[in-house]
Design an enzyme around this catalytic site. Structure first.
Site, mmCIF file in Angstrom:
data_model
loop_
_atom_site.group_PDB
_atom_site.id
_atom_site.type_symbol
_atom_site.label_atom_id
_atom_site.label_comp_id
_atom_site.label_asym_id
_atom_site.label_seq_id
_atom_site.Cartn_x
_atom_site.Cartn_y
_atom_site.Cartn_z
ATOM 1 N N ASN A 10 0.871 -1.177 0.000
ATOM 2 C CA ASN A 10 0.000 0.000 0.000
ATOM 3 C C ASN A 10 0.906 1.226 0.000
ATOM 4 O O ASN A 10 1.498 1.562 1.021
ATOM 5 C CB ASN A 10 -0.888 -0.047 1.259
ATOM 6 C CG ASN A 10 -1.673 1.224 1.460
ATOM 7 O OD1 ASN A 10 -1.765 2.068 0.562
ATOM 8 N ND2 ASN A 10 -2.259 1.367 2.649
ATOM 9 N N LYS A 12 0.153 4.284 -0.307
ATOM 10 C CA LYS A 12 -0.479 5.476 0.276
ATOM 11 C C LYS A 12 -0.268 6.695 -0.637
ATOM 12 O O LYS A 12 -0.215 6.541 -1.855
ATOM 13 C CB LYS A 12 0.054 5.710 1.696
ATOM 14 C CG LYS A 12 -0.081 4.450 2.545
ATOM 15 C CD LYS A 12 0.054 4.671 4.019
ATOM 16 C CE LYS A 12 -0.124 3.349 4.738
ATOM 17 N NZ LYS A 12 -0.124 3.475 6.186
ATOM 18 N N HIS A 96 -9.638 1.264 4.721
ATOM 19 C CA HIS A 96 -8.379 1.431 5.444
ATOM 20 C C HIS A 96 -8.602 2.382 6.620
ATOM 21 O O HIS A 96 -9.399 3.326 6.512
ATOM 22 C CB HIS A 96 -7.305 1.982 4.501
ATOM 23 C CG HIS A 96 -5.940 1.961 5.109
ATOM 24 N ND1 HIS A 96 -5.519 2.923 5.996
ATOM 25 C CD2 HIS A 96 -4.916 1.070 4.992
ATOM 26 C CE1 HIS A 96 -4.287 2.632 6.393
ATOM 27 N NE2 HIS A 96 -3.901 1.512 5.795
ATOM 28 N N GLU A 98 -6.985 4.787 7.667
ATOM 29 C CA GLU A 98 -6.774 6.210 7.341
ATOM 30 C C GLU A 98 -8.004 6.791 6.632
ATOM 31 O O GLU A 98 -8.313 7.970 6.803
ATOM 32 C CB GLU A 98 -5.490 6.369 6.508
ATOM 33 C CG GLU A 98 -4.253 6.159 7.383
ATOM 34 C CD GLU A 98 -3.042 5.573 6.672
ATOM 35 O OE1 GLU A 98 -2.997 5.573 5.433
ATOM 36 O OE2 GLU A 98 -2.126 5.103 7.387
ATOM 37 N N GLU A 168 -5.623 -4.825 10.586
ATOM 38 C CA GLU A 168 -4.592 -3.804 10.779
ATOM 39 C C GLU A 168 -4.877 -3.041 12.069
ATOM 40 O O GLU A 168 -5.673 -2.078 12.055
ATOM 41 C CB GLU A 168 -4.597 -2.820 9.607
ATOM 42 C CG GLU A 168 -4.251 -3.457 8.285
ATOM 43 C CD GLU A 168 -3.632 -2.440 7.330
ATOM 44 O OE1 GLU A 168 -2.523 -2.702 6.851
ATOM 45 O OE2 GLU A 168 -4.240 -1.377 7.096
ATOM 46 N N GLY A 174 2.338 2.343 10.755
ATOM 47 C CA GLY A 174 3.311 3.419 10.603
ATOM 48 C C GLY A 174 4.006 3.814 11.895
ATOM 49 O O GLY A 174 4.666 4.846 11.969
ATOM 50 N N SER A 214 3.214 -2.082 10.398
ATOM 51 C CA SER A 214 4.661 -2.154 10.608
ATOM 52 C C SER A 214 5.262 -3.514 10.255
ATOM 53 O O SER A 214 6.157 -4.007 10.944
ATOM 54 C CB SER A 214 5.015 -1.749 12.042
ATOM 55 O OG SER A 214 4.659 -0.390 12.263
HETATM 56 P P1 PGA Z 1 2.717 0.336 7.678
HETATM 57 O O1 PGA Z 1 1.256 0.559 7.021
HETATM 58 O O2 PGA Z 1 3.243 -0.963 7.124
HETATM 59 O O3 PGA Z 1 3.511 1.530 7.256
HETATM 60 O O4 PGA Z 1 2.504 0.264 9.147
HETATM 61 C C1 PGA Z 1 0.367 -0.509 6.821
HETATM 62 C C2 PGA Z 1 -0.916 -0.018 6.216
HETATM 63 O O5 PGA Z 1 -1.360 1.089 6.566
HETATM 64 O O6 PGA Z 1 -1.529 -0.697 5.367
#
Ligand code: PGA
Length: 261
Positions: A10, A12, A96, A98, A168, A174, A214
């Protein structure tokens, strides 16, 4: 034998179209010998066309990070499933955290999006997961159950069978703070149970459950060795070909080790 792992990147809101081209070229070169992992890249909308052209001669699949729930219409700024199909997408990330947090998406909208994606033969990667406060107050199972019930639990059997679910935990995204393999496995087996109770064991066993938050090369193997973890949704570490390729190799190694049932 474990399922063929699915590793999705992803990206982003990173990478212009030309940066995306450079990244996907190095990912292609770094993963061309891998046959036992389904690899998906999800660049921003503006890079989908160019990346799609580069993926025509390889096994890497294309996904989008979002879409709207209508096939077309007066929805300024939105992207439809037919547009994603037209540009070569097979997958679409929906719900997601976000999107939920910054764009106020709720389970009702996510459910509509999932239904539309399926209608247009896109594979939705539907994200669920609790915040830190929810985990600390020990409501994480209830939170994920509600997300499952509302965004997926009203689908027909034939439809749910085509979905991918990504667990998640918001506190792990992140932050560099991964759920431990045991914490992740606990939630994955809970989600599998929810699916089985609602749709039967066969579908419960079949649906791929990804972990996200992560994921890095050095924690992939221990996560992927867990019986109910079938792959990963990778954010930060998917933006560098080297770390993304290492994650894919670790997933393949976990599968080859035959640790999965
Ligand atoms: P990350 O993000 O691996 O940077 O923690 C995962 C995601 O948001 O899908």
């Amino acid at each position: 034998m474990k399922k063929k792992p699915l590793i999705a990147g992803n990206w982003k809101m990173y990478k212009t179209a030309s940066e995306a081209v450079a990244l996907v070229q190095t990912i292609k070169a770094a993963t061309h010998t891998i046959s036992d992992v389904t690899i998906v890249v999800c660049p921003p909308f503006t890079a989908l066309g160019k990346v799609s052209e580069l993926l025509a001669d390889c096994r890497i699949e294309l996904g989008a990070q979002n879409m709207y729930s209508a096939p077309e219409g007066a929805f300024t700024g939105e992207i439809s499933p037919t547009m994603l199909k037209d540009v070569g997408c097979r997958y679409v990330i929906l719900g997601h955290s976000e999107r939920r947090q910054y764009f106020r998406e709720d389970d009702i909208l996510i459910h509509e999006k999932v239904k539309t994606a399926l209608k247009y033969s896109l594979v939705p990667i539907v994200c669920v997961g609790e915040t830190l406060a929810e985990r600390e107050s020990r409501t994480h199972f209830d939170v994920v159950k509600t997300q499952f019930d509302e965004s997926l639990g009203r689908l027909e059997k034939d439809d749910i069978a085509k979905v991918v679910i990504a667990y998640e935990p918001v506190w792990a995204i992140g932050t560099g703070k991964t759920a431990t393999p045991d914490q992740a496995e606990q939630m994955h087996s809970y989600i599998r149970r929810l699916i089985s109770e609602r749709y039967g064991q066969e579908i419960g066993t079949k649906i791929p459950l990804l972990y996200g938050g992560s994921v890095k090369p050095d924690n992939t193997r221990s996560l992927m060795e867990k019986p109910n973890i079938d792959g990963a949704l990778v954010g930060g570490a998917s933006l560098k070909a080297e770390s993304f390729a290492q994650i894919i190799q670790e997933a393949q190694a976990a599968r080859e080790a035959g640790v999965k049932s």
